[in-house]
Scaffold this motif. Structure first.
Motif, PDB file in Angstrom:
ATOM      1  N   ARG A 145     104.631   1.730  59.742  1.00  0.00           N
ATOM      2  CA  ARG A 145     105.671   2.729  59.455  1.00  0.00           C
ATOM      3  C   ARG A 145     105.958   3.678  60.600  1.00  0.00           C
ATOM      4  O   ARG A 145     107.026   4.271  60.638  1.00  0.00           O
ATOM      5  N   ARG A 146     105.054   3.849  61.534  1.00  0.00           N
ATOM      6  CA  ARG A 146     105.250   4.836  62.597  1.00  0.00           C
ATOM      7  C   ARG A 146     106.510   4.531  63.400  1.00  0.00           C
ATOM      8  O   ARG A 146     106.708   3.430  63.872  1.00  0.00           O
ATOM      9  N   GLY A 147     107.367   5.553  63.505  1.00  0.00           N
ATOM     10  CA  GLY A 147     108.595   5.402  64.264  1.00  0.00           C
ATOM     11  C   GLY A 147     109.680   4.623  63.538  1.00  0.00           C
ATOM     12  O   GLY A 147     110.726   4.347  64.108  1.00  0.00           O
ATOM     13  N   ARG A 148     109.433   4.274  62.306  1.00  0.00           N
ATOM     14  CA  ARG A 148     110.417   3.520  61.522  1.00  0.00           C
ATOM     15  C   ARG A 148     110.787   4.350  60.307  1.00  0.00           C
ATOM     16  O   ARG A 148     110.113   5.304  59.972  1.00  0.00           O
ATOM     17  N   GLY A 149     111.831   3.983  59.643  1.00  0.00           N
ATOM     18  CA  GLY A 149     112.277   4.699  58.455  1.00  0.00           C
ATOM     19  C   GLY A 149     112.025   3.907  57.190  1.00  0.00           C
ATOM     20  O   GLY A 149     112.917   3.235  56.686  1.00  0.00           O
ATOM     21  N   PRO A 150     110.794   3.975  56.656  1.00  0.00           N
ATOM     22  CA  PRO A 150     110.519   3.202  55.447  1.00  0.00           C
ATOM     23  C   PRO A 150     111.395   3.656  54.283  1.00  0.00           C
ATOM     24  O   PRO A 150     111.781   4.819  54.201  1.00  0.00           O
ATOM     25  N   ILE A 151     111.682   2.719  53.422  1.00  0.00           N
ATOM     26  CA  ILE A 151     112.509   3.010  52.245  1.00  0.00           C
ATOM     27  C   ILE A 151     111.609   2.963  51.014  1.00  0.00           C
ATOM     28  O   ILE A 151     110.902   1.979  50.781  1.00  0.00           O
TER      29      ILE A 151
END
Length: 143
Positions: free
Chosen positions: A111-117
């Motif tokens: 998840r780091r640096g990403r936009g989890p939904i």
């Protein structure tokens, strides 16, 4: 009665003068911590405990309410809408995810640096609520 638990002094007390259910009072890093002692009752299952935990704070209730009108949402959307204090929302999301109430499209390590939904697992929430209702009201028709 005082009991030593590691480096923390634990005291059993009643939450209010008119209550007989004991609570644990301990000194945490930020002051006294009061938590109910888990009932010695076979009907108090892990699912009843889970429902009690996921509805135990205003923050968790706010997130559940947010998902009543949002099918899916990113962390930033939830934070913008609810205005949690710094650091508060990640903890709430993880606790709800651990309970199986929130699903996330990315595993935790990715998840780091990403936009989890995130999305609400409505069936899991209904199942836990049903078991809690049966425990509280003794009504098996709530299943």
């Amino acid at each position: 009665m005082n009991m030593e638990s590691g480096n923390v002094s634990v005291i059993r007390v009643a939450a209010k003068a008119d209550e007989t259910a004991p609570h644990v009072l301990s000194m945490g890093q930020t002051g006294p911590v009061v938590a109910p002692i888990r009932p010695n009752d076979p009907a108090w299952t892990a699912d009843v405990e889970a429902f009690a935990a996921i509805t135990s704070t205003r923050g968790k209730q706010q997130v559940l309410h947010y998902f009543a009108s949002h099918e899916r949402a990113r962390y930033g959307d939830i934070q913008d809408a609810l205005q949690f204090p710094k650091g508060g929302l990640p903890r709430v999301l993880l606790e709800l995810e651990d309970a199986g109430i929130l699903d996330c499209d990315l595993p935790r390590g990715k998840r780091r640096g990403r936009g989890p939904i995130y999305s609400l697992n409505r069936q899991r929430l209904r199942d836990l609520e049903s078991k809690w209702r049966r425990y509280v009201f003794g009504d098996p028709s709530q299943d």
